[in-house]
Structure formats: C-alpha cells, structure tokens
Design a protein around this motif. Structure first.
Motif, PDB file in Angstrom:
ATOM      1  N   ALA A 127      41.214  24.883 -17.708  1.00 24.93           N
ATOM      2  CA  ALA A 127      41.936  25.740 -16.611  1.00 24.93           C
ATOM      3  C   ALA A 127      42.485  26.629 -16.580  1.00 24.93           C
ATOM      4  CB  ALA A 127      43.671  25.538 -17.920  1.00 24.93           C
ATOM      5  N   LEU A 128      41.719  27.552 -16.897  1.00 25.32           N
ATOM      6  CA  LEU A 128      41.234  28.797 -16.835  1.00 25.32           C
ATOM      7  C   LEU A 128      40.752  29.207 -15.956  1.00 25.32           C
ATOM      8  CD1 LEU A 128      41.613  31.353 -18.374  1.00 25.32           C
ATOM      9  CD2 LEU A 128      39.074  31.386 -19.410  1.00 25.32           C
ATOM     10  N   LEU A 129      39.625  28.270 -15.640  1.00 26.90           N
ATOM     11  CA  LEU A 129      39.398  28.435 -13.532  1.00 26.90           C
ATOM     12  C   LEU A 129      39.567  28.039 -12.605  1.00 26.90           C
ATOM     13  CD1 LEU A 129      36.649  27.969 -16.034  1.00 26.90           C
ATOM     14  CD2 LEU A 129      35.313  26.940 -13.809  1.00 26.90           C
ATOM     15  N   GLY A 130      41.509  27.611 -13.045  1.00 29.35           N
ATOM     16  CA  GLY A 130      42.377  27.200 -12.345  1.00 29.35           C
ATOM     17  C   GLY A 130      43.046  28.434 -12.817  1.00 29.35           C
ATOM     18  N   CYS A 131      43.194  28.727 -13.145  1.00 27.01           N
ATOM     19  CA  CYS A 131      44.018  30.101 -13.590  1.00 27.01           C
ATOM     20  C   CYS A 131      43.026  31.231 -12.770  1.00 27.01           C
ATOM     21  CB  CYS A 131      44.159  30.473 -15.052  1.00 27.01           C
ATOM     22  SG  CYS A 131      45.265  31.625 -15.288  1.00 27.01           S
ATOM     23  N   ALA A 132      41.893  31.688 -13.032  1.00 23.27           N
ATOM     24  CA  ALA A 132      41.163  32.039 -11.898  1.00 23.27           C
ATOM     25  C   ALA A 132      41.222  32.924 -11.152  1.00 23.27           C
ATOM     26  CB  ALA A 132      39.500  32.795 -12.260  1.00 23.27           C
ATOM     27  N   CYS A 133      41.445  30.700  -9.776  1.00 26.38           N
ATOM     28  CA  CYS A 133      41.598  30.815  -8.743  1.00 26.38           C
ATOM     29  C   CYS A 133      42.725  31.180  -8.196  1.00 26.38           C
ATOM     30  CB  CYS A 133      40.720  29.517  -7.789  1.00 26.38           C
ATOM     31  SG  CYS A 133      39.448  29.305  -8.674  1.00 26.38           S
ATOM     32  N   ALA A 134      44.157  31.093  -9.096  1.00 28.27           N
ATOM     33  CA  ALA A 134      45.211  31.131  -8.576  1.00 28.27           C
ATOM     34  C   ALA A 134      45.733  32.798  -8.832  1.00 28.27           C
ATOM     35  CB  ALA A 134      46.495  30.058 -10.026  1.00 28.27           C
ATOM     36  N   LEU A 135      44.912  33.037  -9.711  1.00 21.66           N
ATOM     37  CA  LEU A 135      45.407  35.052 -10.531  1.00 21.66           C
ATOM     38  C   LEU A 135      45.017  35.336  -8.579  1.00 21.66           C
ATOM     39  CD1 LEU A 135      46.206  34.196 -12.777  1.00 21.66           C
ATOM     40  CD2 LEU A 135      44.841  36.410 -13.512  1.00 21.66           C
ATOM     41  N   GLY A 136      43.585  35.356  -8.255  1.00 21.94           N
ATOM     42  CA  GLY A 136      43.076  35.807  -7.307  1.00 21.94           C
ATOM     43  C   GLY A 136      43.813  35.387  -6.098  1.00 21.94           C
ATOM     44  N   ALA A 188      36.982  22.193  -9.983  1.00 21.68           N
ATOM     45  CA  ALA A 188      35.851  22.212 -10.151  1.00 21.68           C
ATOM     46  C   ALA A 188      35.358  22.621 -12.272  1.00 21.68           C
ATOM     47  CB  ALA A 188      35.266  24.070  -9.246  1.00 21.68           C
ATOM     48  N   GLY A 189      35.954  22.847 -12.108  1.00 13.49           N
ATOM     49  CA  GLY A 189      36.385  23.604 -13.838  1.00 13.49           C
ATOM     50  C   GLY A 189      35.734  22.107 -14.575  1.00 13.49           C
ATOM     51  N   LEU A 190      36.410  21.199 -14.707  1.00 16.72           N
ATOM     52  CA  LEU A 190      36.219  19.659 -15.211  1.00 16.72           C
ATOM     53  C   LEU A 190      34.821  19.333 -14.414  1.00 16.72           C
ATOM     54  CD1 LEU A 190      39.665  17.352 -15.508  1.00 16.72           C
ATOM     55  CD2 LEU A 190      38.064  18.133 -16.709  1.00 16.72           C
ATOM     56  N   ALA A 191      34.451  19.406 -12.792  1.00 16.41           N
ATOM     57  CA  ALA A 191      32.874  19.335 -12.934  1.00 16.41           C
ATOM     58  C   ALA A 191      31.914  19.967 -13.685  1.00 16.41           C
ATOM     59  CB  ALA A 191      32.904  19.544 -11.598  1.00 16.41           C
ATOM     60  N   PHE A 192      32.494  20.871 -14.184  1.00 20.55           N
ATOM     61  CA  PHE A 192      31.495  22.222 -14.673  1.00 20.55           C
ATOM     62  C   PHE A 192      31.434  21.673 -16.258  1.00 20.55           C
ATOM     63  CE2 PHE A 192      31.505  25.542 -17.639  1.00 20.55           C
ATOM     64  CZ  PHE A 192      30.626  26.979 -16.503  1.00 20.55           C
ATOM     65  N   GLN A 193      32.713  20.781 -16.461  1.00 24.18           N
ATOM     66  CA  GLN A 193      32.692  21.285 -17.789  1.00 24.18           C
ATOM     67  C   GLN A 193      31.421  19.372 -17.933  1.00 24.18           C
ATOM     68  OE1 GLN A 193      33.591  22.401 -20.704  1.00 24.18           O
ATOM     69  NE2 GLN A 193      32.273  20.862 -21.716  1.00 24.18           N
ATOM     70  N   LEU A 194      31.394  17.606 -17.112  1.00 32.49           N
ATOM     71  CA  LEU A 194      31.125  17.011 -16.867  1.00 32.49           C
ATOM     72  C   LEU A 194      29.356  17.741 -17.101  1.00 32.49           C
ATOM     73  CD1 LEU A 194      32.944  15.799 -14.881  1.00 32.49           C
ATOM     74  CD2 LEU A 194      32.523  14.543 -17.170  1.00 32.49           C
ATOM     75  N   ILE A 195      29.047  18.726 -16.272  1.00 35.20           N
ATOM     76  CA  ILE A 195      27.831  19.350 -16.374  1.00 35.20           C
ATOM     77  C   ILE A 195      27.459  19.726 -17.509  1.00 35.20           C
ATOM     78  CG2 ILE A 195      26.569  20.435 -15.285  1.00 35.20           C
ATOM     79  CD1 ILE A 195      27.014  17.796 -13.420  1.00 35.20           C
ATOM     80  N   ASP A 196      27.957  20.670 -18.090  1.00 36.91           N
ATOM     81  CA  ASP A 196      27.966  21.039 -19.484  1.00 36.91           C
ATOM     82  C   ASP A 196      27.262  20.469 -20.668  1.00 36.91           C
ATOM     83  OD1 ASP A 196      27.559  24.109 -19.809  1.00 36.91           O
ATOM     84  OD2 ASP A 196      29.414  23.474 -21.648  1.00 36.91           O
ATOM     85  N   ASP A 197      28.181  19.564 -20.316  1.00 32.83           N
ATOM     86  CA  ASP A 197      27.980  17.668 -21.487  1.00 32.83           C
ATOM     87  C   ASP A 197      27.161  17.457 -21.286  1.00 32.83           C
ATOM     88  OD1 ASP A 197      30.565  18.896 -23.017  1.00 32.83           O
ATOM     89  OD2 ASP A 197      31.165  17.338 -21.932  1.00 32.83           O
ATOM     90  N   VAL A 198      26.374  17.037 -20.221  1.00 31.68           N
ATOM     91  CA  VAL A 198      25.231  16.388 -19.824  1.00 31.68           C
ATOM     92  C   VAL A 198      24.136  17.228 -20.000  1.00 31.68           C
ATOM     93  CG1 VAL A 198      23.392  15.600 -17.689  1.00 31.68           C
ATOM     94  CG2 VAL A 198      26.035  15.444 -17.144  1.00 31.68           C
TER      95      VAL A 198
END
Lengths: 361, 361
Positions: free
Chosen positions: B208-217, B238-248
C-alpha cells in the motif's frame, strides 16, 4: 429567495432564541450535526479497525452488537460549529461539519492512545478499548482515527480545509508533547514539579485542542488571522479552566457523573493541578501531602484517601484551582469579546465556556 | 533561457545518463533531496518528540550526541520523486519534495509503532526506540510523525497536495489494517492461515505505501486518474515483490546486510510468506514444519533452526516466494509500461523495482 434567507441569517448569527439550558442545546445540536459525519468516517474503515472504533465511541458492545452510544459531550465539535456560526453565521456552521468531525476524531485518537499509556481501565463508564482488544489494536485504531481526521479535511473542498488541516496537524504534535510531559512528570517525585511546568503541560494536553477547535471554526468562517488567533486563545484559556475543574472533580467529584471513582487521581498519585499547587504551597499541609504521595496508596484505605484529599484542600490546592479556573475564564471572555464584539453572536461560545465551569456546582 | 532549459528537460525525463548502479544513484539523490525536508520537519518538533525522532532516524545517539545517520534506503521517497519525474519531468520531481518527505515520515511512524507492538528490539542495527525511551514515548513520537507527514502536505500550496494528503491518509488506514492482520495471524496456529490471507496482509502492510508513494509522484506530475492508479498498482506489485524477497532474507539472508540475525523470522515463529506457502503446500515437509512451529524455538538450538529452514525449503516455500516475486515484478512492469510507455522515462522506476529484487543475489 432561499439565498436571501441564508444571507439574512448570516447577518444575525446566534439570533435563534435559546432557553436557559443553552449549552445543553448547543451540545445536543453539535452531536446531531457531527454524528452522521463521524459514523460515515468510521464506517469507511476496514472491518478490524471499524470494530474497535465503534466500541470506543460506544456505538457497539465488545461483541459487535449495537449499543445506545455514549460518545462523550461533543464539546470540541460544538466549539468548532459555534465558533464558525459566531464569526460567519449559519452558512459557516454548515460548512464546518467535517472540521468538527475531524477535531472529534483527533480527540478520540488521543483518548485511545492515552488510555494505553496510562493503563486507564475505564472511560465513559466502560472498559477502555485496550482492556478489550489489547494494546496493539487500541494503538492501531488510534492511528487510523488520526488518519481519518486529517483525511476528512484533505477531502474537503472548502478553501479553509488546507489551513485547518495544517493547524490540526500542528495541534496533534502539541498534544503528543503534552502527553509526554504528563507521563514524564508522573515519574518524578512529588517535590520535583513546578506549577509552571504543570500549567504548561495542561495547556498542551487540553488547551491546545480546544483552542484548535475554535480556530478551525474561525477559519471556516473566513475570519482574519487576528480573529483566528483570538479564538484559539479563547479556546486555550477555556480549556485550561476545563482542566482545572476536571482535576477538582478527579479529587472531590461525583463518580456517578464523571465515570471515575472519587479520589481516583489521588489513588493513582496523579500530580494534577490542585495537587501540584498544594505541593508547592510551602504550607505544613504540603509537607504532609508530599509524605503521603511518597508511598503508593494502600488499597482500600479509605481513611488515608480522605486525609490526602484534606491535605490538598488545607494546602490551598482546591481554592487555587477554582480561582485559577475563574481567572482563565475571564481571560477567555476578553479574547472572545475582541474577536466577536456582538454579545448575541458570542452567546453560544460564552454558554459553552460557562458550561465547562458549571460542572463543579 | 533558463525556462527553455527546464522545458527541454521535461520533454526528455530521465535522459541524464546513469551508470550501471542506476538505482544506487537514484536512492542517493532521493536521500539528498528528502533529508533537508525531513530534518526541517523534525527540527520543528518540540524537544521531547524531536529527541526520539532524531534517534529513530539515526541522526542522534540515545544520549543526544550527533550520529552519522542511517535512516534506511529511502526507497519510498525515491519512488515519489522518480514517479514524478517519469510523468512530469524534473519540474514535477522538484515540486514533489514535500510529498517524498511525507511518505518517509509515514513509513517511520509505522516502524516506531510496529516495533512497540511486535516487541522488536533491533532496527537498522540499533536498539529500537521503545527499548531506549519506553513504549509511551515511542508511541507518541510515531503519532507526531504521522501528524508531521499530513501537516507537510496540508502546508504545501501545490494543487496536488490535497488529493495527495487524502491518498496518504487512506493509505495509513490500510497500513493499520495490515499491521492488525499481521499480529492477528501471528496469534493463530500454523495450520490456520491461507496463502490468500497472507498475501492480502502483505499487500496492505507493505504494498500500500509503495503504491501510494508512486501515486503521489504521479499526482504531483499532474497525471490522469488512470495513470495515477496505474502507478499505484505498479508500486503495490513491486511492494509485494519486495516483501517476498524480504521474507526470504528473513530466513536465509545475510545478517551483516539486513541488521537481523539469520533465521530471525523462524526463531520468532513468524508466519512470513514463504512459511505460509510451505505450511499450505500439502507436502510431508509441511507437516514437519507445522510440528516444529507448534512449539516455541529452543534458544540456541542451531540444529533445529537449520532443520526448520530446510523444511520451508523442501516444502517449496523458498521457490514459491522467488517465483511469486518475479511474477509480481512482471505485473509491475506491465502497469508501468501502460502509464509510462517511453522506456527512457520509465527507466528510473524500473531500476528501483529491479533493485528490490536484486537484494536476493
């Protein structure tokens, strides 16, 4: 014709006759105006957050069944709406509905968080949200209410909404600093707090939001910067009077009216304003009070509780608080008279300020 | 002439040549752009709140002496600024500075609160704020940062600031719901969570926040509603990808790079995405993992830790997370290509999205 009527009304703000219970009528009207906005905002929350908010506002029981609702006295929304009407007539009052809801949401966000930090278990005669849902959910629901409040103003297309949001956000920062000062002072010994510190804390914790409520009303009325600041000062002074009276009630008040047991603040060894005034009075009773406050309250020791309250009283804490409250009210009136010279237009705000002090009698 | 140069640059956004470390350069530029805004905002706080914020951002030690600063990778501000540049050129990037700071403040408000709720003791290689200042002050500092964030946008005179504030406020509500879902899922047994629930939670908590960041731009670039939504979707994926990688990384990662010990998520019995994927795989390894997760981790039992990580891997949790991350990245690219068809203009956002997945290698 409809437009003319509105114009006419704007020229005679506060002209509707109100009976002796003027404040009660204003509060009831404010509650009626703000509740639909509040409900709509809270209904927009995701289920998990909505549930906690509905419980906190008294609109649902803990199990999710509907409740009669006891969302407090709506003093802050009433100040927003009444200030808007005083400076801009009924049209401004109408326009300030979202701002009134935003202030009430901010107030309730701070209540949710303060109850977690202070470990308070009762609020408006019911178990606090954290005792029902846990700390994490109470913190999150508070966070969500702050976001709802500032989001309401961001979505408002009124030209005052931007300055109002900036002012409300700055007020939240002051509220946080006030709550910090409160918890920090509670950790200190009874002899380590000055009266100035205690008053500054109370202004940040209570005065700031009441001042902000009045200032937001003025903003929505299109008032000058000077009048906005005067209304802020009016609310701050009235807020300090409110806090002084609330502290008196916290020691000598009627629990059936406050939802707190008699002497609750003394049991918790709270360094409320009358207590700090007593502690710093230099009287023999101050020394006795300091000694009592050095050790935690012995549970069930009614006699000690009575003795503590008496020590605050004999050290002059009660009288000081009542004189201070009257003094703050006088200052509030001065500020109000400057911004709203017409007594008829100022009547609603005067009635609300007086309602605050009437709570003692 | 100066105006012509700006116009020229706006027509060829992202045209400045960047070397292979494009993302690193973008992140560094974002940090350089956003830090003065952030510092100014934090310096405006009252002393008690400022102290905690400066510590949290790594700009001060706990005793108040200056520190080198380690405020994280500035991915979110970089997304705001790069999205603004991609859709509106350097002028939009310049205008979006406050929005970038606001998003970073919101991110850090959630970190302060999440650390309290999750009882996490380490953040960016340092003790978390609540371990140093206590729960109450960490909660209050978080509250103040949220207010600062929305206040920054309220004070911004750019026409996009109102819609941006409304969007950021709505995002905060989603972040709260995501954190609620996270803590609620952690209380359930290992067999009681579906993969859909875990993905929905991760989208709310991180996407949500990564999406919001892009939307604000995009909003600050004056983009169409459709493009704003496409940028939001790009950031979410991209945020979900980020979280998946972070969990790995939370299971198999290098602690010198992440600031967390190896296997930290397994030790805490955290139901991260690879773990839930493994638990719901129906494999023999899933049953073994569920059995291991039923009892708390035996402190210092390195052999058990290795066995748990291996069970997640054999149940397909690691492969699933990496395939999912790649799939989410592909979707992100599609969304981006729709809103920013010019590959040169989209280059910066692509580089940032790729940086997120490069963290594994």
């Amino acid at each position: 014709m409809a437009e003319f009527m509105t114009e006419e009304k704007q020229r005679t703000p506060g002209a509707q006759p109100l009976d002796g219970h003027e404040a009660a009528v204003i509060l009831e009207r404010a509650r009626a105006s703000v509740d639909p906005e509040l409900r709509a905002a809270i209904d927009s929350l995701p289920g998990s957050m909505r549930r906690i908010a509905l419980y906190h506002f008294g609109w649902e029981h803990a199990d999710g069944t509907p409740a009669a609702g006891n969302a407090g006295k709506a003093i802050r929304p009433a100040l927003v709406l009444t200030a808007a009407a005083a400076l801009g007539g009924p049209g401004a009052r109408e326009a300030a509905g979202r701002a009134a809801a935003a202030v009430e949401l901010v107030h309730n966000f701070t209540l949710l968080h303060d109850d977690v930090m202070d470990r308070d278990t009762t609020r408006r005669h019911r178990p606090t949200a954290w005792t029902v849902f846990g700390d994490a959910d109470a913190i999150l629901a508070g966070d969500a209410l702050q976001a709802l409040a500032l989001g309401l103003l961001a979505e408002d297309l009124h030209p005052a909404s931007g300055p109002a949001a900036a002012r409300l956000a700055a007020c939240v920062v002051e509220l946080c600093a006030g709550q910090h000062a409160d918890t920090e002072m509670e950790r200190r010994g009874p002899g380590e707090i000055t009266l100035d510190e205690a008053l500054t804390m109370a202004e940040a914790k209570t005065g700031a939001l009441l001042g902000c409520a009045c200032a937001l009303g003025a903003l929505y009325a299109g008032a000058s910067d000077e009048d906005v600041e005067a209304l802020d000062a009016f609310g701050r002074e009235a807020g300090l009077a409110f806090q002084l009276i609330d502290d008196v009630i916290g020691i000598w008040g009627d629990p059936s009216r406050t939802g707190k047991p008699v002497g609750a603040d003394l049991v918790a060894r709270k360094k409320s304003l009358p207590v700090v005034a007593a502690l710093t009075s230099g009287t023999p009773a101050a020394a006795e009070l300091a000694e009592l406050y050095e050790v935690p309250y012995g549970k069930g020791d009614e006699e000690q509780l009575v003795r503590t309250a008496l020590a605050v009283e004999r050290a002059g804490g009660r009288d000081w608080a009542q004189v201070q409250a009257a003094d703050r009210m006088a200052r509030a009136m001065q500020k109000l008279a400057r911004a709203v010279p017409d007594p008829e237009a100022a009547g609603g705000l005067l009635a609300l300020a007086e309602f605050v002090t009437r709570r003692t009698s």
